[in-house]
Design an enzyme around this catalytic site. Structure first.
Site, mmCIF file in Angstrom:
data_model
loop_
_atom_site.group_PDB
_atom_site.id
_atom_site.type_symbol
_atom_site.label_atom_id
_atom_site.label_comp_id
_atom_site.label_asym_id
_atom_site.label_seq_id
_atom_site.Cartn_x
_atom_site.Cartn_y
_atom_site.Cartn_z
ATOM 1 N N GLU A 1 -1.756 6.334 -1.303
ATOM 2 C CA GLU A 1 -3.153 6.599 -0.950
ATOM 3 C C GLU A 1 -3.199 7.835 -0.048
ATOM 4 O OE1 GLU A 1 -7.023 4.384 1.106
ATOM 5 O OE2 GLU A 1 -5.003 3.655 1.523
ATOM 6 N N HIS B 1 0.846 -1.189 0.000
ATOM 7 C CA HIS B 1 0.000 0.000 0.000
ATOM 8 C C HIS B 1 0.886 1.245 0.000
ATOM 9 C CE1 HIS B 1 -3.153 -2.781 1.048
ATOM 10 N NE2 HIS B 1 -4.052 -1.823 1.220
ATOM 11 N N ASP C 1 -11.345 -2.805 -2.495
ATOM 12 C CA ASP C 1 -10.662 -2.528 -1.232
ATOM 13 C C ASP C 1 -11.396 -3.171 -0.050
ATOM 14 O OD1 ASP C 1 -8.640 -1.475 0.338
ATOM 15 O OD2 ASP C 1 -9.323 0.585 0.233
ATOM 16 N N ASP C 2 -12.339 -2.450 0.540
ATOM 17 C CA ASP C 2 -13.164 -2.934 1.657
ATOM 18 C C ASP C 2 -14.622 -2.618 1.303
ATOM 19 O OD1 ASP C 2 -10.858 -3.444 3.678
ATOM 20 O OD2 ASP C 2 -10.567 -1.348 3.105
#
Length: 329
Positions: free
Chosen positions: A195, A192, A273-274
């Site tokens: 972001e 990651h 993602d979620d």
């Protein structure tokens, strides 16, 4: 073009973060755990900002206390993905949440997850592979036993290693030991970045960890030289537009840079993602991209081809998936 039934490949999905709210509420009720504070009145997840999102995420995960819970979770998540045309998904799995980083416990959790994934493949045709991730804000020392768990279970199902959590915590180079262990075990590497940490964090992922994919990575748009580098080297971005908009990384779909990155030659993919946290699905992501940027079937086919090429799976699996995608790609 039916965006819901179009075959899709998803490369950036957090298994726990994909837990349907009803599933977590039901599990909490079974165990007598009061989680009312983490839900909205209409039953969704409730959080104020990214930091609070992480707290709510961990609270929801707290009801997942054994291998059977994770087997049930895997079944629920893959059924939802398959309903939106996903034929292959790579899910981030954390031994921190599956046995606290103990290798023996991790093996038990992993066996339960894989059995559920095998059943989903048999019933719904969806293929799953796992990417092991330490939690960044837990620190680099805590990541080492997680890397060992990954290395010891690397193979057909566990195919990658990454890192999730608070992108602003610490430096990626502090996790180099863990990434080196994973790489030596044959695992493919992602992280990651870009972001919340800006374009500089994407450079860090490339230079300090040697990633071949970047989770999110969309803030690369801030640095033209980085955009050129991504295009030239073929490093793939696991973009999650809906997540970015809901969390405020970008104020709207129109301002999201995925189309600018794509037209500059950067290899982009789309994931959720979620998904329940951001009230999205792969069908919704595709629909918003089509509406916002005018993406047509040809562009979605290119996107799927990129995701297939970038997938952390063996070549036999890739060939099988390619046949399922014909003639969509």
């Amino acid at each position: 073009m039916s965006l819901a039934t179009l075959p899709k490949i998803e490369l950036h999905l957090h298994l726990e973060g994909a837990a349907p709210p009803a599933f977590i509420r039901g599990l909490a009720a079974e165990k007598g755990i009061d989680l009312r504070d983490i839900f909205t009145e209409d039953g969704g997840y409730a959080y104020r900002d990214f930091t609070h999102f992480l707290s709510v995420y961990e609270a929801a995960t707290s009801v997942l206390t054994g291998p059977d819970d994770f087997a049930r979770l895997t079944t629920a998540v893959l059924a939802e993905s398959a309903a939106h045309g996903v034929i292959y998904t790579e899910a981030f799995l954390s031994p921190d949440f599956c046995g606290g980083g103990d290798l023996g416990a991790w093996r038990e959790y992993l066996a339960a997850i894989r059995e559920a994934a095998d059943r989903a493949e048999a019933s719904d045709g969806i293929v799953m592979r796992g990417i092991v991730t330490p939690i960044r804000h837990f620190g680099p020392e805590r990541a080492k036993p997680i890397a060992l768990c990954a290395a010891e279970t690397a193979g057909e199902f566990i195919t990658g290693f990454g890192i999730g959590g608070d992108e602003m915590a610490g430096k990626l180079k502090d996790f180099a030991w863990s990434f080196d262990m994973a790489r030596e075990a044959g695992l493919r590497i992602t992280a990651h970045a870009g972001e919340w940490g800006g374009a500089g964090s994407v450079w860090d992922a490339i230079n300090d960890l040697g990633v071949e994919r970047v989770g999110h990575g969309v803030q690369a748009i801030e640095d033209p030289a980085l955009v050129d580098h991504l295009a030239e080297t073929g490093v793939v971005l696991e973009c999650c537009p809906g997540s970015n908009v809901v969390l405020g990384v970008f104020p709207s779909w129109e301002s999201h840079p995925i189309e600018k990155l794509r037209t500059r030659g950067v290899r982009v993919t789309v994931s959720t993602d979620d998904p329940p946290f951001f009230r999205t699905t792969m069908s919704y992501e595709y629909g918003r991209l089509a509406d916002t940027f005018g993406w047509d079937e040809e562009i979605f086919a290119q996107l799927t081809r990129t995701a297939l090429e970038a997938a952390f799976c063996d070549e036999a699996t890739r060939e099988t998936l390619a046949k399922k995608l014909e003639p969509s790609i």
